[in-house]
Design a protein around this motif. Sequence first.
Motif, PDB file in Angstrom:
ATOM      1  N   ASP A 239       0.834  -1.197   0.000  1.00 12.84           N
ATOM      2  CA  ASP A 239       0.000   0.000   0.000  1.00 12.84           C
ATOM      3  C   ASP A 239       0.868   1.247   0.000  1.00 12.84           C
TER       4      ASP A 239
ATOM      5  N   THR B  78       2.374   4.686   0.922  1.00 10.49           N
ATOM      6  CA  THR B  78       2.512   5.467   2.149  1.00 10.49           C
ATOM      7  C   THR B  78       3.403   6.668   1.882  1.00 10.49           C
TER       8      THR B  78
ATOM      9  N   PHE C 244      -7.676  10.415   0.392  1.00 12.37           N
ATOM     10  CA  PHE C 244      -6.951   9.431   1.190  1.00 12.37           C
ATOM     11  C   PHE C 244      -7.635   9.140   2.532  1.00 12.37           C
TER      12      PHE C 244
ATOM     13  N   ARG D  20     -10.594   7.579   4.683  1.00 11.18           N
ATOM     14  CA  ARG D  20     -11.589   6.532   4.499  1.00 11.18           C
ATOM     15  C   ARG D  20     -12.978   7.146   4.451  1.00 11.18           C
TER      16      ARG D  20
ATOM     17  N   ASN E 152      -6.136   0.486  -2.740  1.00 12.31           N
ATOM     18  CA  ASN E 152      -6.920   0.432  -1.500  1.00 12.31           C
ATOM     19  C   ASN E 152      -6.673   1.629  -0.595  1.00 12.31           C
ATOM     20  N   VAL E 153      -5.926   2.612  -1.117  1.00 17.25           N
ATOM     21  CA  VAL E 153      -5.530   3.762  -0.292  1.00 17.25           C
ATOM     22  C   VAL E 153      -6.217   5.041  -0.752  1.00 17.25           C
TER      23      VAL E 153
END
Length: 253
Positions: free
Chosen positions: A28, A30, A148, A150, A215-216
């Motif tokens: 993922d 970062t 970014f 959620r 997924n980020v």
Amino acid sequence: MAKIVASIPLRTELRDEVFAEAEQPVGDFTFNAKVADVFDDMVSRSVPFYEEIQRMVCELARDFAKPQTNLYDIGCSTATTLLSLDALVDPSVNFIGIDNAPDMLEKAGQKVQRSGARHNIDLQVGDLHQGIHLENASVVTMLLTLQFIRPLYRERVMKTIFSGLNDQGCLLLVEKVTSEDTMFNRLFIEHYYNYKRRNGYSEIEISKKREALENVLIPYRLEENMQLLKETGFSSVEVFFRWYNFCGIIAVK
């Protein structure tokens, strides 16, 4: 009227090659030290019209910034926006940059120190998922940051920003967006990848970064972002920039 001049170059000497190695496993995405070192080059080559977006954000922020108030940059990354605003906004406006990545804030601090900025720029670690505090704000900028967060927490983030803004204060939001129409979505994404190819990214780099962000980075449709702002309570909401799957929105309390 003051001339818009960025206080620092948008690119650094370090070129973005984070995803250049074909054998490197993909996790993922970062905002770590490796990304922070090349972030200015990364964003300049990955975001269409990035310098123009910065100029537009600075113009609009200057229109709303009031003396003796706070100006927040949420997701301030390497402080490009704050440093670009430094010469344009009344010195009595307090500049506050918030980011959840210590490595990005370290790079921001180095740039601020080198810049000779006339504002005292307060850089703070803050996690939007955990909640932050804003007060006496005339301007909040949020460039490529909400995407970014959620989705579960985005409404709370907007309410926090809204409550911290003074009346007639503004939020300047820049986001990557998706389209409900699958044909347009496919075309816009392909044209975006062509943009990255023109800026020197290889097929491997494009593919690996797409996988790392899957997924980020969760984009909303433009209509969803507009609805979120209106339901939060902003009285005026308007698009000020659009390029395929990128948009800029201004919202006034």
